[in-house]
Design a protein around this motif. Structure first.
Motif, PDB file in Angstrom:
ATOM      1  N   UNK A   1      32.374  48.596  29.614  1.00  0.00           N
ATOM      2  CA  UNK A   1      32.414  47.830  30.843  1.00  0.00           C
ATOM      3  C   UNK A   1      32.480  48.580  32.154  1.00  0.00           C
ATOM      4  N   UNK A   2      32.470  49.914  32.125  1.00  0.00           N
ATOM      5  CA  UNK A   2      32.672  50.684  33.351  1.00  0.00           C
ATOM      6  C   UNK A   2      31.699  50.372  34.464  1.00  0.00           C
ATOM      7  N   UNK A   3      30.393  50.369  34.164  1.00  0.00           N
ATOM      8  CA  UNK A   3      29.402  50.147  35.215  1.00  0.00           C
ATOM      9  C   UNK A   3      29.491  48.726  35.767  1.00  0.00           C
TER      10      UNK A   3
ATOM     11  N   UNK B   1      41.199  56.558  35.278  1.00  0.00           N
ATOM     12  CA  UNK B   1      41.347  55.499  36.278  1.00  0.00           C
ATOM     13  C   UNK B   1      41.074  54.102  35.738  1.00  0.00           C
ATOM     14  N   UNK B   2      40.963  53.983  34.413  1.00  0.00           N
ATOM     15  CA  UNK B   2      40.732  52.670  33.817  1.00  0.00           C
ATOM     16  C   UNK B   2      39.289  52.217  33.848  1.00  0.00           C
ATOM     17  N   UNK B   3      38.362  53.089  34.227  1.00  0.00           N
ATOM     18  CA  UNK B   3      36.932  52.790  34.182  1.00  0.00           C
ATOM     19  C   UNK B   3      36.342  53.562  32.999  1.00  0.00           C
ATOM     20  N   UNK B   4      35.976  52.841  31.951  1.00  0.00           N
ATOM     21  CA  UNK B   4      35.524  53.470  30.708  1.00  0.00           C
ATOM     22  C   UNK B   4      34.000  53.410  30.615  1.00  0.00           C
ATOM     23  N   UNK B   5      33.402  54.586  30.556  1.00  0.00           N
ATOM     24  CA  UNK B   5      31.952  54.699  30.470  1.00  0.00           C
ATOM     25  C   UNK B   5      31.527  55.091  29.056  1.00  0.00           C
ATOM     26  N   UNK B   6      30.246  54.844  28.784  1.00  0.00           N
ATOM     27  CA  UNK B   6      29.638  55.366  27.565  1.00  0.00           C
ATOM     28  C   UNK B   6      28.302  55.990  27.930  1.00  0.00           C
ATOM     29  N   UNK B   7      28.347  56.887  28.920  1.00  0.00           N
ATOM     30  CA  UNK B   7      27.133  57.585  29.317  1.00  0.00           C
ATOM     31  C   UNK B   7      27.516  58.970  29.810  1.00  0.00           C
TER      32      UNK B   7
ATOM     33  N   UNK C   1      33.012  45.787  42.071  1.00  0.00           N
ATOM     34  CA  UNK C   1      33.777  46.411  43.149  1.00  0.00           C
ATOM     35  C   UNK C   1      32.881  46.729  44.337  1.00  0.00           C
ATOM     36  N   UNK C   2      31.657  47.148  44.064  1.00  0.00           N
ATOM     37  CA  UNK C   2      30.728  47.526  45.133  1.00  0.00           C
ATOM     38  C   UNK C   2      30.155  46.305  45.852  1.00  0.00           C
ATOM     39  N   UNK C   3      29.700  45.311  45.079  1.00  0.00           N
ATOM     40  CA  UNK C   3      28.958  44.200  45.659  1.00  0.00           C
ATOM     41  C   UNK C   3      29.779  42.915  45.818  1.00  0.00           C
ATOM     42  N   UNK C   4      30.873  42.799  45.077  1.00  0.00           N
ATOM     43  CA  UNK C   4      31.671  41.584  45.138  1.00  0.00           C
ATOM     44  C   UNK C   4      31.019  40.395  44.476  1.00  0.00           C
ATOM     45  N   UNK C   5      30.054  40.644  43.586  1.00  0.00           N
ATOM     46  CA  UNK C   5      29.282  39.559  42.977  1.00  0.00           C
ATOM     47  C   UNK C   5      29.680  39.347  41.513  1.00  0.00           C
ATOM     48  N   UNK C   6      29.084  38.345  40.925  1.00  0.00           N
ATOM     49  CA  UNK C   6      29.289  38.065  39.504  1.00  0.00           C
ATOM     50  C   UNK C   6      28.491  39.062  38.667  1.00  0.00           C
ATOM     51  N   UNK C   7      29.102  39.545  37.591  1.00  0.00           N
ATOM     52  CA  UNK C   7      28.437  40.474  36.677  1.00  0.00           C
ATOM     53  C   UNK C   7      28.652  39.993  35.249  1.00  0.00           C
TER      54      UNK C   7
ATOM     55  N   UNK D   1      42.268  44.141  35.780  1.00  0.00           N
ATOM     56  CA  UNK D   1      41.881  44.293  37.185  1.00  0.00           C
ATOM     57  C   UNK D   1      41.822  42.951  37.913  1.00  0.00           C
ATOM     58  N   UNK D   2      42.120  41.890  37.191  1.00  0.00           N
ATOM     59  CA  UNK D   2      42.161  40.532  37.750  1.00  0.00           C
ATOM     60  C   UNK D   2      40.806  40.116  38.329  1.00  0.00           C
ATOM     61  N   UNK D   3      39.742  40.455  37.601  1.00  0.00           N
ATOM     62  CA  UNK D   3      38.391  40.067  38.029  1.00  0.00           C
ATOM     63  C   UNK D   3      37.660  39.292  36.932  1.00  0.00           C
ATOM     64  N   UNK D   4      38.405  38.737  35.987  1.00  0.00           N
ATOM     65  CA  UNK D   4      37.789  38.018  34.872  1.00  0.00           C
ATOM     66  C   UNK D   4      36.988  36.806  35.316  1.00  0.00           C
ATOM     67  N   UNK D   5      37.289  36.283  36.494  1.00  0.00           N
ATOM     68  CA  UNK D   5      36.528  35.138  36.990  1.00  0.00           C
ATOM     69  C   UNK D   5      35.138  35.541  37.455  1.00  0.00           C
ATOM     70  N   UNK D   6      34.926  36.850  37.685  1.00  0.00           N
ATOM     71  CA  UNK D   6      33.642  37.337  38.189  1.00  0.00           C
ATOM     72  C   UNK D   6      32.941  38.291  37.236  1.00  0.00           C
TER      73      UNK D   6
END
Length: 286
Positions: free
Chosen positions: A103-105, A39-45, A111-117, A137-142
């Protein structure tokens, strides 16, 4: 958003850090990459929760993909548990993912909080890859990833409402790490980590734990070291959850899959003989 990268000599301050960075710059194991391709969410855990063992049954031509999807579901469930322990994060908040991998988490947090990470890693390849995923995912601004050292990030003091380490604390000195998290968190801010640690009651690291250290070029800490270092750095634990039993199904499924890396039995042996624990620790900055 333009990301200003730090010169490599100011980020990697020891030969050990350079060796760890080199390892993760080259790492592209299918157990990480193929799972993220789902799904494009890459984890390392690793993962938690009861596995759906029926994925081992059914048509052979689709079995590998069913196993990949189930392992990915379990690792995504692990990240969900970590994020749920951050509490209520407002959209105006800012979070730090220390040792953010691909970057997965961080993406899940936005996505969950809508905040800057802000995600940070000493692997330039991981930073490049994670920023590429944020752009897709077009979220580079956040959601921004940068080449920084989690022991000396360069971020302003008290600039984060929450921060975490997801299986990355075994690469650093805990006192230095928690000193930096304490500096970065605003008073009342929340820190969460999920980590493997060896059992103090067992004594020194067991043979299986030593194999894990060697495999990942890391230094697994004793359980007690986390609480001592937190206490010394204004971080007060408010919740500790033993996830050891919850992660065993992930390892059992992975050991029976086509994605084995050779370290699965060491994890299973260490968990079953009691020498190794998988913990979630939640602490508040006072």
């Amino acid at each position: 958003m333009t990301v200003v990268q730090n010169p490599i000599g100011t980020v990697l301050t020891s030969a050990y850090q350079q060796s760890v960075a080199s390892y993760w710059n080259q790492e592209c194991n299918p157990v990480n990459m193929r799972l993220g391709d789902v799904d494009g969410i890459y984890h390392h855990h690793y993962g938690i929760g009861e596995a759906d063992w029926t994925v081992l049954e059914g048509p052979e031509e689709t079995r590998e993909q069913r196993i990949v999807e189930e392992l990915h579901r379990l690792e995504t469930a692990q990240a969900d548990v970590l994020l749920s322990h951050l509490g209520a994060i407002p959209p105006t908040g800012r979070l730090l993912d220390a040792g953010s991998g691909r970057g997965g988490t961080s993406l899940m947090a936005n996505l969950r909080f809508g905040c800057r990470v802000d995600g940070i890693s000493i692997s330039e390849e991981q930073v490049r890859f994670a920023n590429e995923q944020a752009a897709r995912r077009q979220v580079s601004d956040a959601v921004t990833f940068s080449f920084r050292n989690m022991l000396d990030t360069g971020f302003e003091a008290s600039s984060f409402i929450g921060s975490w380490n997801n299986e990355s604390t075994m690469y650093v000195n805990l006192n230095d790490l928690f000193s930096e998290h304490s500096r970065l968190l605003m008073p009342g801010g929340r820190y969460v980590c999920i980590t493997g640690c060896y059992n103090d009651v067992y004594g020194l690291p067991s043979k299986s734990v030593s194999k894990i250290n060697s495999h990942y070029i890391c230094n697994i800490h004793p359980r007690s070291a986390y609480f001592a270092a937190m206490a010394a750095n204004h971080l007060v634990p408010i919740n500790v959850v033993d996830l050891t039993e919850a992660t065993i199904p992930y390892w059992r499924l992975r050991a029976r899959s086509h994605l084995v890396t050779g370290i699965e039995e060491a994890f299973l042996d260490a968990y079953s003989d009691g020498s190794f624990h998988y913990l979630l620790i939640v602490a508040d900055r006072i």
